[in-house]
Enzyme design. Structure first.
Site, short mmCIF file in Angstrom:
data_model
loop_
_atom_site.label_atom_id
_atom_site.label_comp_id
_atom_site.label_asym_id
_atom_site.label_seq_id
_atom_site.Cartn_x
_atom_site.Cartn_y
_atom_site.Cartn_z
CB CYS A 230 0.09 0.20 -5.21
SG CYS A 230 -0.79 1.67 -4.72
CE1 TYR B 266 1.42 2.63 2.63
CE2 TYR B 266 -0.75 2.15 2.84
CZ TYR B 266 0.20 2.02 2.12
OH TYR B 266 0.49 1.12 1.01
#
Length: 423
Positions: free
Chosen positions: A160, A295
Site C-alpha cells: 500500500c 487510482y
C-alpha cells in the site's frame, strides 16, 4: 432474457425475446423440454427477476446450444485438443448473427465488471473513483493522546502506497520498537472477513491476537461500519484508534518525540516551519494529480472519468519534472514531507500504475522523465528509504489482489529497482 406474452395468442404461446435480438420461442421450449422443465415463462418468478438483465443472454445461448440437436457443444475440445471455450461463435452463430453474440458478451462482461469495480472502489455517477473519507481525527501530542514512548502502535502493509508514507517516516527517523511499535500486515482479501488485511504467522496482532484488521477495528471501535484500512495508528494504553488517515499519521510521526530529546532532535526536519506553506501547497497538487490521480485512472469505469484522471497524471508528472529541473527536491534543497508523499507513487509507477492502471497512458514511465528519475535515485540513497519497501512484493500484489483489473491473474515480470536505475 426477457419473456413476454404475445397479445394475439393464448397463454400457451409464449414468445421469448432475447436481448441479443432473437425471438426464439420454439428453441427455448425445446431446451426446457429437453431439460424436463415445465412452467409458464411469463409468471415464473426467476424469469421475472431476470427481465432486462443482459448478462443472462449468454446463459440462454448456452442452454439453447446444448439442447438443440443441430448445435451440440460437445466436444469442447477440437481435433487438435485445443480448448475452444464454450464454442459459442461456431455453434450459436448458426442461429444468431456473430455481431450480436459478441456485443452481448461485451455488454454482459462490462456490466459484471462495473459492479465488481463499484464494490472495490466506490464510484460517482460519472464513473469516477471517489475515495472514502475517514472518521478518526486524533492527534499525538494533545491531551487525549500524549506524546509518550512505547504508547502507540502502527499497522501497515508493504504493497500500500499510503502505508508506505508512514513506513518511510519510521524508517528515516529510525524509530525503535521501544518508541513506537510497528506490525506488518499481509494483504489477502480471500482470508480477510472485510477489506484485504490479515495478520500473518510471523506478524501477529500484538493487541488482542485478531485474525484480520476488521476484528481489530471492531475491538477498538465497537460497531464500526467503515472501511478497514491501513495505515492504522493505535493508542495501546487506551485501546483506541488515533487515526487511519495516512496524511495525518505521517505528520504526527514527523513531529512526535516519543521520549527523544526535544532540543536538537530530528522531529520537524521533514516539515520545517519555514517551508510549511510550500509543503502544504505541494502536497495538495501531488495528491490530486498523482497520489490519487493514478487510482482515479485505474478505478475509472467510464471513458470520460479516465480521460480526466489521465490528463491530471500527465500534468502532475510534467509539473514535478519542471520543478525538479531547478532544485534537488520538490520544496527546495531539503528532503521534506512532500517528497515522502510523492515517493511511494513514483516507485510503483513503472511496474503498476502505468501498465495496470493506465495512468497517463500505459506507455508512460518515470524513467522517461529525466528530472524525476534523477530525484528518485537521489531519494533512494537517503538512509532508510530503500529499507522501507519490498518493491517486487508491492508490484505483484496489485496484479494478484485487484482481480477486476486483472481477472486472468497473470503476474507480469516485476520491475526491479535495478531496472528503474536505482542500483
Amino acid at each position: 432474457v426477457h419473456a413476454h406474452q404475445n397479445d394475439n395468442n393464448s397463454n400457451d404461446n409464449t414468445t421469448v425475446s432475447c436481448l441479443c435480438g432473437v425471438h426464439s420461442s420454439k428453441y427455448l421450449n425445446l431446451a426446457y423440454s429437453n431439460l424436463g422443465c415445465s412452467f409458464h415463462l411469463t409468471t415464473h418468478p426467476i424469469v421475472k427477476n431476470l427481465c432486462g438483465m443482459r448478462i443472462y443472454c449468454l446463459a440462454f445461448v448456452l442452454l439453447l446450444c446444448s439442447c438443440h440437436p443441430a448445435l451440440s457443444l460437445s466436444p469442447l475440445l477440437g481435433g487438435n485438443n485445443l480448448d475452444k471455450g464454450f464454442n459459442i461463435l461456431e455453434t450459436a452463430s448458426k442461429l444468431i448473427p456473430q455481431g450480436q453474440i459478441v456485443n452481448t458478451a461485451k455488454e454482459s462482461w462490462k456490466f459484471a465488471w462495473r459492479r465488481m469495480m463499484a464494490e472495490l472502489a466506490p464510484q460517482d455517477r460519472n464513473g469516477s473513483y471517489s475515495r472514502p473519507s475517514y472518521t478518526f481525527e486524533g492527534r499525538i501530542g494533545d491531551k487525549t493522546f500524549p506524546d509518550e514512548p512505547g504508547r502507540y502502535h502502527l499497522f501497515i502493509g508493504n504493497p500500500c502506497p499510503w502505508c508506505h508514507r508512514a513506513r518511510l517516516v519510521v524508517s528515516i527517523r529510525k524509530f525503535t520498537g521501544q518508541e513506537i511499535g510497528v506490525t506488518q500486515l499481509v494483504d489477502d482479501p480471500v482470508k480477510a472477513s472485510r477489506g484485504g488485511w490479515i495478520f500473518g504467522p510471523s506478524s501477529p496482532d500484538p493487541i488482542r491476537r485478531s485474525k484480520d484488521l476488521r476484528e481489530l477495528y471492531e475491538f477498538l471501535s465497537p460497531n464500526y461500519e467503515g472501511r478497514c484500512t491501513a495505515p492504522l495508528l493505535v493508542d495501546r494504553k487506551k485501546n483506541k484508534i488515533v487515526s487511519n488517515e495516512s496524511a495525518d499519521v505521517v505528520r504526527m510521526l514527523e513531529l512526535a518525540n516519543f521520549g527523544r530529546d526535544c532540543n536538537g532532535g530530528d522531529n520537524g526536519l521533514l516539515y520545517p516551519p519555514e517551508l510549511a506553506s510550500v509543503i502544504d501547497e505541494t502536497n495538495s497538487w501531488i495528491y490530486e494529480k498523482l497520489n490519487n490521480g493514478v487510482y482515479r485512472c485505474g478505478f475509472a469505469t467510464q471513458q470520460g472519468a479516465y480521460d480526466r484522471a489521465s490528463a491530471d497524471v500527465r500534468e502532475g508528472l510534467h509539473r514535478a519534472n519542471e520543478i525538479l529541473s531547478r532544485q534537488s527536491f520538490l520544496c527546495g534543497e531539503q528532503f521534506t514531507e512532500a517528497d515522502i508523499r510523492f515517493l511511494p507513487t513514483a516507485l510503483r509507477f513503472d511496474g503498476v500504475y502505468a501498465p495496470l492502471f493506465k495512468a497517463g497512458g500505459a506507455h508512460l514511465r518515470i524513467r522517461d522523465f529525466q528530472n524525476i528519475h534523477t530525484w528518485l535515485k537521489r531519494c533512494w540513497e537517503i538512509d532508510g528509504v530503500k529499507e522501507s519497501i519490498d518493491l517486487k512484493d508491492a508490484n505483484e500484489s496489485y496484479y494478484k489482489q485487484l482481480f477486476p483489473l486483472n481477472p486472468g491473474g497473470i503476474i507480469p515480470t516485476s520491475v526491479s529497482a535495478e531496472e528503474i536505475g536505482l542500483k
